[in-house]
Design an enzyme around this catalytic site. Sequence first.
Site, PDB file in Angstrom:
ATOM      1  CG  ASN A  46      -1.980  -1.101   1.157  1.00  8.13           C
ATOM      2  OD1 ASN A  46      -2.586  -1.190   0.594  1.00  8.13           O
ATOM      3  ND2 ASN A  46      -1.712  -2.306   1.949  1.00  8.13           N
ATOM      4  CD  GLU A  47       4.644   1.517  -2.788  1.00  6.94           C
ATOM      5  OE1 GLU A  47       5.069   2.163  -1.825  1.00  6.94           O
ATOM      6  OE2 GLU A  47       5.363   0.663  -3.339  1.00  6.94           O
ATOM      7  N   PRO A  48       2.361   5.287  -0.846  1.00  7.76           N
ATOM      8  CG  PRO A  48       4.023   6.724  -0.500  1.00  7.76           C
ATOM      9  CD  PRO A  48       3.614   5.314  -1.040  1.00  7.76           C
TER      10      PRO A  48
END
Length: 644
Positions: free
Chosen positions: A173-175
């Site tokens: 879950n990236e920025p």
Amino acid sequence: MEHLIKNKSIAYEKAGSHEDNRYEKIHNVVFESSSEASILVAKEIADLIVEKNSKGEICVLGLATGSSPIRVYDELVKMHREDGLSFKNVVSFNLDEYFPMNPESIHSYHYFMNEHLFNHIDIPKENIFIPDGTIAQQDIAAYCRDYEQKIKSFGGIDFQLLGIGRTGHIGFNEPGSHYNSITRSITLDQLTREDAASGFHGIENVPKKAITMGVGTVFSAKRIVLLAWGHKKAEIVKETIEGEIISQIPATYLQEHLNTTMVLDTEAASMLTRFESPWLVGEVQWSEALMKRAVVWLCRKVEKSILRLTDKDYNEHGLASLITEKGSSYQLNIDMFNKLQHTITGWPGGKPNADDSNRPERKSPEKKRVIIFSPHPDDDVISMGGTFDRLVEQGHQVHIAYQTSGNIAVSNSDALKFAEVAMDFLPNCQGVEKLQKAVTAIENQQGHEIDPLDVRELKGLIRKRESIAATRYLNVPDQHVHFLNLPFYETGTIKKNPLSQEDITIVKKLISDIKPHQVYAAGDLADPHGTHKVCLDAVFQAMASLKSESFMDHCWLWLYRGAWHEWEIHEIDMAVPMSPDQVLRKRKAIFFHQSQKDGVLFQGEDLREFWVRAEERNKETAKHYRDLGLADYAAIEAFKRFDY
């Protein structure tokens, strides 16, 4: 924010929990070592499995990959083998998988989980769920919905194990990931791909996409434990625990989960306010080390040199008790200035015929026997090339011990170049068939298979000859250069074997033979694949086992950093300045390691070449000393003395 921590272990509490700290918004515990912490996390998982089994219930685990949970998995395997811990009532869901990715690939998370856990325990294969990196693009959305439904069908995740990326990602879950996101396909952040590059032999081989559980999926777990080890994670750990909840740092969402614990080692926790500036949290006992830390911190805060600090500066920044302790800022400033001044020396082996009461090293014996342990065949010149040069120049007997061959860091193209030169020069030599065999193996290599032995030997020889070229440039006799080739390293893959007694014995024998007055070892534990940590442990254990030997009474151990991070000013016990000419000599010594220049395979998150980052770091250390009001040098290398 109040937290309802339901399952906190008593052992966690003994490690130190600071829920009353106004800066911290997530329950966390800090351990001296990741090994100790991992054992306790594994015990919590094991206790949950046993408890669920006693009730006839399934235990649903959410599992993570990466370096952080490896020791937890090792401990669970040990409990299964030695204590009879059964996983027959366990269902596991993995967080993520690269896309596209064949499950048989050594880079897949299927391979990782089988290698570290599933192949060694009795979990039913049908109870293992890992995202599939081979499904067709058009089927991903339906596949992800089905993955979510499977988790719900088992009643949700009882225990979710997490690591944390330097972007603050959990899973992939990236920025920018939304609070309510579910299992889905995602494009990987550039920083995430850079961190993975070492395992893929270059960022160009790292997949650009992945399938990951969402933040909402993770958040639905009944219990969450997040692991973070090492200096590289310190900044993001601070932002996660003390910062505001923002989508650019997805891990901050965990501040609102009612049963989350972050389990940290001291390096990962080092930037938390209670460690970095504990005087802002509560009353402290002022040791000399803490005073030094506080004064350096204050100088940076108010942008003043030490001798310009005033009572007002101390009072306005939470350090009034320090003034009370010392009587006045005037006396405190002078004391701290002198202590920092006394760390600086142009004589790292001690200055002969001089008062050494305020110097970092002893004046006697005038000529010392020195061992510089280098984990890889270039850490010596990258991290302490100036000091290395100074020790030799001042007449000390300097030995270099390269602990590993470094063969996996040589590219196939470099290996081919050297092999083909040798074959062209000596087409009829006795070893030409062996060279041809290595060349053929490289040319036929598929994907990123493990190098065969001949290829590893060739690559190791390239590193060896580059090292000897550098040590000759610094005037070290060849007989004082030792290639230990510690067995733990020689796997041909990024994953190494655990430190063994054989490794320790090799290091111990060298120390016994040379009987050094000084030992230098790499205390930089932020390298991307952990070799420095194992090499340092080998030195620690070897020296500890030799402690009863009479020569060890006169042996001092100095730790250098350098390839990735430097010691903080308040931690430095010896600072060795370099002239502009010595900076250039150090640069040239690094250049002899040609296979590691221009496109090095394992440079970590810093995209600069090693010589650039080392030079700029040394200049930055000199600037810090200068800003504190001390002497102005071109560059400084730093060391911390370790009492083994």
